[in-house]
Write an enzyme that holds these catalytic residues in place. Structure first.
Site, short mmCIF file in Angstrom:
data_model
loop_
_atom_site.label_atom_id
_atom_site.label_comp_id
_atom_site.label_asym_id
_atom_site.label_seq_id
_atom_site.Cartn_x
_atom_site.Cartn_y
_atom_site.Cartn_z
CB SER A 703 15.61 -30.99 -4.91
OG SER A 703 16.78 -30.75 -5.33
CG ASN A 706 10.81 -25.57 -2.38
OD1 ASN A 706 10.57 -24.80 -1.39
ND2 ASN A 706 10.99 -25.07 -3.65
CE1 TYR A 707 8.06 -30.75 -4.12
CE2 TYR A 707 9.78 -29.48 -5.14
CZ TYR A 707 8.50 -30.02 -5.06
OH TYR A 707 7.56 -29.24 -5.76
CB ILE A 708 15.89 -32.71 0.20
CG1 ILE A 708 16.26 -33.35 -1.27
CG2 ILE A 708 16.75 -33.59 1.10
CD1 ILE A 708 17.46 -33.06 -2.01
#
EC number: 5.6.2.1
Length: 749
Positions: A703, A706-708
């Site tokens: 995360s 790639n996501y935060i």
């Protein structure tokens, strides 16, 4: 994405990190009227950027760099062509290709170039104007085994053709692993082994059954090689490392628009046995060697073409400015393309990351309207609209991936749109149990409460005649869903919700954190927020085999620190006994450890000191040998070990008498200062232990990478005075340098 696990253990070459990027493939096209479920994804080696607003104002002149990619003069065996080849226009290039360009000193390096301050950077269809690179680095050719190392079948030695021996060696090298004990892995390996054996003309024994094959002699040979590698001297390892770096150097960078950019995965994957993640149906299959004839290079027009290995030619040369890959080939296991691209810290990848997070950030301006609309659509009279609304709800609220259809030869992993009847269990009035294998074959299991209308819709989607194996969302595909979402915002797809909700959750968690405590405490709070996001995204990981040992080591370290603190406080009393009367609470913990516990600690500390002394003696002798100095003798080592043994006796005497003599020159104030230092170390180590235990089954890195939105981490570091090194690894600091340089503590997602 290629898995580093797929590297063949019998190869002594380094690991490779070739990536398979989905953005080079077109979106799946619908069949018929668009309502039928897509049965097979169509692949293409070419894709174009969606941004078509502006073109670069200027073309930068490219300085030429001398290509130095001479490959070892070792013969490469005949290529094995994959089943399919890319449908591209090919320009055959012989081994006598264009001469390498001359290197000029005027090349601008990427270091220090702040692309995020250039308003026009990354705009338009064309991603670059000029591009030069040195091609790819091939793995070393196969080295046949010594004549005495053979496969045995029913007790008889087998003379295998070179390629068949190579394939058998890959299995033998990993025979003790869990993969090699998997029946599916064994069967796939054996089938491919027999095929390769047939291609090579067979052997002196008629091999028919896997169970009658004896790989023990081969396995012992590879184990011996591993042990020899482990026992290499530091100097030998350094020499091998330097040779490897020298060989790799020409391939590490390219010239793009006159700037030197790092290449991310310049090595061609070595052959080996495919492992895959989870219960992959192709696990164990032979991943064939890639040859120059299989590879297409992408270069600027007029750029020198890197010479291929002697006796070979490139499969094709392209000059496509709309893509950012440097080389591509088709991989035989999944029958998909692999690409060599720029590194994560390159300007091209940086702008891609920034645009991804900016797109997710823009969703906050549309999310309320989207949610209001799908709430209305949940009751729509058209079933397709109900399915779109229900899927959007699940993707938004529970961070499900969109999902897509998989072929029979792919791992049975699913997402929202590919959920089947058996993956969803309904418990009235509104509880839903999701149980399926998600990405990377990681189980997604959640029992959640959903909107009453969503529950009603799911019950409708499961109505007879549907049963196990039938699609829940039989009227939509990810393509249909994404087309619907595009009506709200340019660039909005189902996966943007995941990035948005991850970053929004992180922002909300950070808002709850107070600016108090030590740096170690703040890092734990940050990790707790990160963990909340990871749980939302179902970023699980298997507890490592070494987890218990790691926890034990940290606990042992805490006990040792407590013992050190007790010793220091006893030294204070040795100087001034009245300290205990004046501050009895300060000395309450003197009896926290029993004599037996302290004896165990002493033995552990002494053993470690002896081990460190021996290692230092070996290191010093290696250095002296290189510098041609007189070596240390065994007597020198024994002298140090004897001193450590004396220390051991002193410690045991302290435990026996309960008295610890203060060291010469010590004072009460200096000892109290040392106690405070040890106490801080105990606190920090305790936080480290908590982090280790809390995150044993949760992967924070996925995360975070790639996501935060990385700017949130930068905000945390600046707002709470935490060094960015405590939150981002070196790799992430390089990857997200744009965020570190451009974000202040007041930025919000």
């Amino acid at each position: 994405m290629s898995d580093s696990e797929d590297v063949a253990l019998s190869e002594l070459s380094s690991r490779n990190g070739i990536k398979k990027e989905d953005e080079e493939m077109p979106l799946a096209q619908l069949n018929g009227n668009g309502n039928a479920k897509l049965r097979k994804r169509k692949h293409s080696e070419k894709s174009k950027d969606d941004h078509k607003d502006k073109k670069r104002k200027k073309e930068k002149k490219l300085s030429k760099e001398k290509v130095n990619n001479k490959v070892k003069d070792e013969l490469i065996s005949a290529p094995v062509t994959p089943k399919k080849t890319p449908k591209i226009s090919k320009t055959p290039v012989s081994a006598t290709s264009s001469p390498a360009p001359k290197k000029e000193d005027s090349v601008e390096t990427d270091e220090g170039y702040k692309w995020w301050e250039d308003e026009n950077f990354g705009e338009g269809d064309e991603r670059w104007q000029t591009l030069e690179h040195n091609g790819v680095l091939f793995p070393p050719p196969y080295e046949p085994l010594p004549s005495y190392v053979k496969l045995y079948y029913e007790g008889k030695p087998v003379d295998l053709p070179p390629l068949a021996e190579e394939v058998a060696g890959y299995f033998a090298a990993m025979i003790e692993t869990d993969h090699a004990k998997n029946p599916v892995f064994q069967q796939n390996f054996f089938n491919d082994f027999l095929q390769v054996l047939k291609e090579g003309g067979g052997c002196n024994v008629d091999i028919k059954e896997f169970s009658k094959c004896d790989f023990s002699k081969m396995a012992a040979f590879f184990e011996k090689q591993r042990e020899e590698k482990k026992s290499m001297s530091k100097a030998e390892k350094q020499r091998i490392k330097e040779e490897k770096e020298k060989l790799e150097e020409p391939f590490k960078t390219c010239l793009m628009d006159g700037r030197r950019e790092n290449v991310g995965n310049f090595r061609v994957e070595p052959p080996g046995l495919f492992r895959g993640r989870g219960a992959h149906p192709k696990t164990g299959k032979f991943k064939r060697r890639v040859f120059p004839e299989d590879i297409t290079l992408n270069l600027g027009e007029g750029a020198p073409i890197p010479p291929p290995p002697e006796g070979h030619q490139w499969g094709g040369i392209r000059h496509d400015k709309t893509v950012v890959w440097l080389a591509m080939w088709r991989e035989n296991i999944s029958d998909t393309f692999k690409y060599v691209k720029l590194a994560a810290n390159s300007s091209i990848k940086g702008i891609s990351d920034m645009k991804k997070f900016e797109t997710a950030r823009k969703l906050k301006d549309h999310i309320e309207r989207i949610r209001a609309d799908y709430q209305k659509m949940l009751k729509d009279q058209f079933m397709q609209n109900r399915q779109i609304a229900t899927a959007t709800y699940l993707i938004d609220i529970f961070a499900l991936r969109a999902g897509g259809e998989k072929g029979e030869d792919e791992a049975d992993t699913v997402g929202c749109c590919s959920l089947r009847y058996e993956h969803v269990t309904l418990k009235p009035p509104n509880k839903v149990i999701f149980d399926f294998l998600g990405k990377d074959s990681i189980r997604f299991y959640q029992e959640v409460e959903v909107d009453r209308q969503v529950f009603k819709n799911l019950r409708i989607f499961k109505k007879e005649p549907k049963g196990p194996g039938d699609d829940l969302f039989d009227r939509i595909t990810p393509t249909i869903l994404n087309k619907h979402l595009q009506n709200y915002m340019k660039g909005l797809t189902a996966k943007v919700f995941r990035t948005y909700n991850a970053s929004k959750t992180m922002q909300d968690q950070m808002d709850l954190i107070s600016n108090e405590g030590t740096v170690a405490e703040k890092v734990v709070k940050y990790n707790a927020a990160n963990r909340t996001v990871a749980i939302l995204c179902n970023h699980q990981r298997t507890v490592s085999k070494n987890h218990e040992q790691a926890v034990k080591r940290i606990n042992d370290k805490i006990r040792e620190l407590e013992w050190q603190k007790i010793r220091l406080k006893k030294m204070i009393l040795d100087i001034d006994e009245t300290e205990k009367k004046d501050n009895p609470k300060y000395f309450e913990e003197l009896d926290d450890l029993t004599n037996d516990e302290m004896n165990v600690i002493v033995e552990r500390v002494i053993e470690r000191q002896k081990d460190q002394a021996e290692k230092k003696w070996n290191r010093d002798n290696e250095k002296r040998k290189m510098e041609k100095e007189e070596l240390l003798t065994k007597a020198d080592l024994q002298e140090k070990l004897d001193k450590i043994e004396e220390t051991r006796k002193d410690y045991l005497e302290e435990i026996k008498t309960g008295v610890v003599r203060a060291t010469k020159g010590s004072s009460v104030s200096s000892l109290k200062s040392k106690v405070e230092t040890v106490e801080n170390r105990i606190v920090n180590t305790s936080y480290q232990l908590k982090d280790k235990e809390d995150n044993s089954e949760v992967s924070l890195g996925t995360s975070k990478m790639n996501y935060i939105d990385p700017r949130l981490t930068v905000v945390f570091a600046k707002k709470f005075n935490v060094p960015i090194e405590k939150l981002f690894t070196k790799t992430l600091r390089d990857k997200f340098n744009w965020a570190i340089e451009s974000t202040d503590e007041n930025w919000r997602f």
